[in-house]
Design an enzyme around this catalytic site. Structure first.
Site, mmCIF file in Angstrom:
data_model
loop_
_atom_site.group_PDB
_atom_site.id
_atom_site.type_symbol
_atom_site.label_atom_id
_atom_site.label_comp_id
_atom_site.label_asym_id
_atom_site.label_seq_id
_atom_site.Cartn_x
_atom_site.Cartn_y
_atom_site.Cartn_z
ATOM 1 N N ASN A 176 -4.568 5.065 -2.486
ATOM 2 C CA ASN A 176 -5.833 5.520 -1.928
ATOM 3 C C ASN A 176 -6.528 6.493 -2.871
ATOM 4 O O ASN A 176 -5.888 7.359 -3.466
ATOM 5 C CB ASN A 176 -5.592 6.199 -0.576
ATOM 6 N N GLU A 204 -5.971 -5.164 8.485
ATOM 7 C CA GLU A 204 -4.987 -4.106 8.712
ATOM 8 C C GLU A 204 -4.654 -3.966 10.196
ATOM 9 O O GLU A 204 -5.440 -4.312 11.056
ATOM 10 C CB GLU A 204 -5.523 -2.772 8.188
ATOM 11 N N GLU A 236 0.853 -1.190 0.000
ATOM 12 C CA GLU A 236 0.000 0.000 0.000
ATOM 13 C C GLU A 236 0.886 1.237 0.000
ATOM 14 O O GLU A 236 1.743 1.407 0.869
ATOM 15 C CB GLU A 236 -0.915 0.022 1.220
ATOM 16 N N ASP A 296 -11.429 0.131 1.480
ATOM 17 C CA ASP A 296 -10.532 0.371 2.603
ATOM 18 C C ASP A 296 -11.322 0.673 3.878
ATOM 19 O O ASP A 296 -12.430 1.210 3.826
ATOM 20 C CB ASP A 296 -9.610 1.547 2.271
ATOM 21 N N GLU A 324 -7.680 1.928 -3.753
ATOM 22 C CA GLU A 324 -8.394 1.716 -2.511
ATOM 23 C C GLU A 324 -9.363 2.869 -2.267
ATOM 24 O O GLU A 324 -8.965 4.028 -2.238
ATOM 25 C CB GLU A 324 -7.414 1.609 -1.333
#
Length: 305
Positions: A119, A238, A61, A181, A151
């Site tokens: 993101n 996560e 990520e 996410d 995401e």
């Protein structure tokens, strides 16, 4: 002559003045952010995504860090909320996107190519021109589409528009991954799972932090795993920070996770070395990719305009 401007009562005027004061307070920071964008001070740090059974990296990520000339490296919370409020978030996305393309090009020199996640705000997903340009840039740079995942923040409370649905399908047909996410942190998670063609779900870190103390949390994680498997998606947990959390997730059958227990976010050049030691090919990674058949199938989502 009647004033063209609205009038305010005492309480309304206080709210207005507070809002103006807050905006004015941010102006020096906004100018500093714009300068930083022009000077390419926003750098990509990558946190590995790990396959739990063998602890190999299967993705990463991409996270923004501001290499400020006087304050050093600043985390995203220091600048992203201001960027969103002042219309600068697209500039940050493009800066990080270009760095992601460069990273993928550099990864070609190794034996491992893993997907990189970026993101994206729901407003950006609804931007037709932005999404079309992203796809075009991937093709122009000869980067495999399935090596890029976008995401989408579940915690953002914006409704899913028809443009967002069409653009999500555009990204999927092009081969890009689409991840939800912070799953479980907002009210609309299940709805978004239905209306957008996700390939991956990332369970919010608050769940794993309570896994050793609350059997109900384990039940929620197990249900999330079953749900994503039924929908043909991958589940990534996560915020894994301890060996006990890692062990419990493995016992529950979770396959993929991120967190400080495995690795902290790292500069691109360090991530390349990390992949060289612990990497895994994209085709075996944790993100389900569209087959050629699936890309050609039309999909009619249900959405709220």
């Amino acid at each position: 002559m009647r004033s063209q401007f609205p009038t305010y009562g005492r309480s309304e005027l206080g709210v207005w003045n507070a809002a103006v004061g807050a905006a004015n307070h941010e102006l020096p920071l906004v100018a500093d952010i714009e300068r930083g964008l022009d000077s390419q001070e926003f750098k990509a740090f990558i946190q590995p995504k790990i396959h739990l059974p063998d602890r190999q990296v299967v993705g990463g990520e991409l996270l923004a860090r501001w290499n400020h000339p006087t304050r050093g490296f600043l985390p995203a919370g220091e600048f992203i909320p201001v960027m969103v409020r002042h219309g600068l978030i697209d500039s940050l996305l493009w800066s990080l996107f270009e760095q992601a393309l460069t990273l993928q090009e550099n990864l070609k020199c190794t034996d491992v190519l893993v997907p990189i996640s970026l993101n994206m705000h729901p407003e950006q997903l609804a931007n037709n021109n932005l999404v079309a340009r992203l796809v075009n840039e991937i093709e122009k740079n000869n980067v495999s589409h399935n090596s890029i995942i976008f995401e989408i923040l579940e915690s953002a409370t914006l409704p899913v528009s028809s443009d967002a649905c069409k653009n999500a399908l555009h990204l999927r047909r092009a081969g890009c991954g689409l991840s939800l996410d912070d799953f479980g942190s907002g009210y609309s998670a299940l709805e978004r799972l239905i209306v957008l063609p996700f390939t991956e779900v990332k369970l919010d870190r608050t769940f794993v932090q309570r896994i050793q103390d609350d059997f109900q949390v384990e039940a929620v994680i197990s249900c999330a795993l079953t749900l994503t498997e039924k929908l043909g998606m991958s589940l990534v947990v996560e915020g894994v920070e301890t060996a006990l959390q890692y062990q419990r997730l493995t016992q529950l059958g979770v396959q993929y996770a991120q967190g400080y227990f495995f690795a902290r976010p790292m500069p691109s050049e360090i991530f390349i070395e990390y992949c060289g030691k612990f990497g895994r090919a994209t085709s075996r990674g944790g993100t389900r990719l569209l087959s050629e058949c699936e890309r050609s199938v039309s999909w009619s989502p249900t959405y709220k305009a």
